[in-house]
Design a protein around this motif. Structure first.
Motif, PDB file in Angstrom:
ATOM      1  N   GLU A  95      97.031  65.283  29.002  1.00 14.24           N
ATOM      2  CA  GLU A  95      96.361  66.028  30.079  1.00 14.24           C
ATOM      3  C   GLU A  95      96.963  65.678  31.436  1.00 14.24           C
ATOM      4  N   ALA A  96      97.212  64.392  31.667  1.00 15.06           N
ATOM      5  CA  ALA A  96      97.842  63.974  32.921  1.00 15.06           C
ATOM      6  C   ALA A  96      99.246  64.548  33.024  1.00 15.06           C
ATOM      7  N   LEU A  97      99.956  64.558  31.915  1.00 14.38           N
ATOM      8  CA  LEU A  97     101.312  65.097  31.904  1.00 14.38           C
ATOM      9  C   LEU A  97     101.306  66.588  32.234  1.00 14.38           C
ATOM     10  N   ALA A  98     100.344  67.320  31.702  1.00 12.85           N
ATOM     11  CA  ALA A  98     100.261  68.763  31.950  1.00 12.85           C
ATOM     12  C   ALA A  98     100.036  69.066  33.431  1.00 12.85           C
ATOM     13  N   ARG A  99      99.373  68.178  34.147  1.00 15.55           N
ATOM     14  CA  ARG A  99      99.082  68.378  35.573  1.00 15.55           C
ATOM     15  C   ARG A  99     100.152  67.780  36.492  1.00 15.55           C
ATOM     16  N   ALA A 100     101.055  67.008  35.938  1.00 13.67           N
ATOM     17  CA  ALA A 100     102.012  66.242  36.748  1.00 13.67           C
ATOM     18  C   ALA A 100     103.092  67.122  37.359  1.00 13.67           C
ATOM     19  N   ALA A 101     103.438  66.814  38.601  1.00 12.89           N
ATOM     20  CA  ALA A 101     104.536  67.496  39.288  1.00 12.89           C
ATOM     21  C   ALA A 101     105.888  66.947  38.855  1.00 12.89           C
ATOM     22  N   VAL A 102     105.877  65.727  38.302  1.00  9.87           N
ATOM     23  CA  VAL A 102     107.116  65.071  37.890  1.00  9.87           C
ATOM     24  C   VAL A 102     106.870  64.365  36.556  1.00  9.87           C
ATOM     25  N   HIS A 103     107.810  64.520  35.633  1.00 13.15           N
ATOM     26  CA  HIS A 103     107.763  63.814  34.350  1.00 13.15           C
ATOM     27  C   HIS A 103     108.870  62.767  34.341  1.00 13.15           C
ATOM     28  N   LEU A 117     122.745  52.498  23.066  1.00 11.69           N
ATOM     29  CA  LEU A 117     122.818  51.088  23.448  1.00 11.69           C
ATOM     30  C   LEU A 117     121.418  50.476  23.363  1.00 11.69           C
ATOM     31  N   ASN A 118     121.336  49.182  23.566  1.00  8.01           N
ATOM     32  CA  ASN A 118     120.049  48.505  23.420  1.00  8.01           C
ATOM     33  C   ASN A 118     119.292  48.370  24.739  1.00  8.01           C
ATOM     34  N   HIS A 119     119.604  49.215  25.703  1.00  7.36           N
ATOM     35  CA  HIS A 119     118.805  49.295  26.922  1.00  7.36           C
ATOM     36  C   HIS A 119     118.607  50.775  27.259  1.00  7.36           C
ATOM     37  N   TYR A 120     117.715  51.040  28.178  1.00  9.29           N
ATOM     38  CA  TYR A 120     117.250  52.408  28.396  1.00  9.29           C
ATOM     39  C   TYR A 120     117.670  52.956  29.741  1.00  9.29           C
ATOM     40  N   SER A 121     117.745  54.275  29.791  1.00 11.41           N
ATOM     41  CA  SER A 121     118.099  55.030  30.989  1.00 11.41           C
ATOM     42  C   SER A 121     116.947  55.974  31.307  1.00 11.41           C
ATOM     43  N   ILE A 122     116.673  56.124  32.580  1.00  9.73           N
ATOM     44  CA  ILE A 122     115.559  56.976  33.006  1.00  9.73           C
ATOM     45  C   ILE A 122     116.033  58.408  33.217  1.00  9.73           C
ATOM     46  N   GLN A 123     115.138  59.333  32.907  1.00  8.92           N
ATOM     47  CA  GLN A 123     115.339  60.747  33.215  1.00  8.92           C
ATOM     48  C   GLN A 123     114.096  61.224  33.934  1.00  8.92           C
ATOM     49  N   VAL A 124     114.298  62.057  34.923  1.00 13.23           N
ATOM     50  CA  VAL A 124     113.186  62.507  35.761  1.00 13.23           C
ATOM     51  C   VAL A 124     113.159  64.030  35.773  1.00 13.23           C
ATOM     52  N   GLY A 125     112.033  64.589  35.377  1.00 11.17           N
ATOM     53  CA  GLY A 125     111.847  66.035  35.369  1.00 11.17           C
ATOM     54  C   GLY A 125     111.077  66.463  36.605  1.00 11.17           C
ATOM     55  N   ILE A 126     111.738  67.209  37.484  1.00 14.74           N
ATOM     56  CA  ILE A 126     111.108  67.719  38.701  1.00 14.74           C
ATOM     57  C   ILE A 126     110.443  69.044  38.342  1.00 14.74           C
ATOM     58  N   GLY A 127     109.111  69.069  38.410  1.00 18.67           N
ATOM     59  CA  GLY A 127     108.358  70.262  38.028  1.00 18.67           C
ATOM     60  C   GLY A 127     108.489  71.389  39.033  1.00 18.67           C
ATOM     61  N   ARG A 128     108.076  72.578  38.602  1.00 25.76           N
ATOM     62  CA  ARG A 128     108.258  73.770  39.446  1.00 25.76           C
ATOM     63  C   ARG A 128     107.555  73.656  40.788  1.00 25.76           C
ATOM     64  N   GLU A 129     106.498  72.829  40.883  1.00 25.10           N
ATOM     65  CA  GLU A 129     105.812  72.653  42.174  1.00 25.10           C
ATOM     66  C   GLU A 129     106.705  71.971  43.208  1.00 25.10           C
ATOM     67  N   LEU A 130     107.698  71.188  42.725  1.00 20.61           N
ATOM     68  CA  LEU A 130     108.564  70.427  43.632  1.00 20.61           C
ATOM     69  C   LEU A 130     110.023  70.865  43.604  1.00 20.61           C
TER      70      LEU A 130
END
Length: 190
Positions: A95-103, A117-130
């Protein structure tokens, strides 16, 4: 030593570079205008990635249909950090994800040959509101990395990995405030 979860990016005092792969028509229009313009979609989420190698894995070194052009998108640190501050983890409350401007999500970082690899990389989804704010206010420049990507891919293909690595953008740990670090911690993979 690389931390399991940290943002690694090409950044300076005022800006951070994220990467996106597009179809040629979209990339050409954006590069001609010096900013995102149609056919870029202002009506849907756009995913930005500070990890060059993660995008190379995702776009198959700019060979995947619709992702033949790689752009380095330089954006303000203020915009980047605002996006992170507004982010909701994709693995969190639906529910929070559905309302979020950014994922935000963390995925395994990739080697030049695409191995997880054994470490992680971030990805950022900019929602249509932004998306308009991202495109009009946060983006400060676009650079076509496609020729460099193609050269690096050819070097890797012919066994010259050390030469290819010299073409990769410099990435170092992006410093986060303790508040942002806590916020993003919820979005980390298991």
């Amino acid at each position: 030593m690389t931390s399991l979860y940290e943002i690694r990016a090409d950044h300076d005092e005022r800006t951070v570079v994220v990467y996106q792969a597009y179809a040629p028509a979209l990339a050409d229009a954006a590069l001609r205008a010096g900013r995102f313009v149609p056919p870029f979609s202002f009506g849907r989420m756009t995913w930005i990635k500070p990890s060059f190698l993660w995008l190379m894995h995702r776009s198959n070194w700019a060979r995947k249909p619709g992702q033949e052009r790689v752009l380095a998108v330089r954006m303000t640190r203020e915009g980047w950090e605002e996006a992170l501050a507004r982010a909701v983890p994709t693995a969190g409350d639906p529910e929070a994800l559905a309302r979020a401007a950014v994922h935000v999500q963390w995925d395994p970082e990739r080697s030049p040959r695409g191995a997880a690899l054994n470490h992680y990389s971030i990805q950022v989804g900019i929602g249509r509101e932004l998306v308009r704010t991202f495109a009009d206010d946060w983006v400060t420049g676009l650079t076509d990395l496609t020729p460099t990507v193609r050269r690096a891919a050819e070097l890797l293909r012919t066994g010259r990995a050390a030469e290819a690595r010299r073409l990769f953008p410099p990435e170092r740990v992006y410093p986060l405030s303790p508040e942002l670090e806590r916020r993003l911690r919820a979005g980390r993979a298991a």
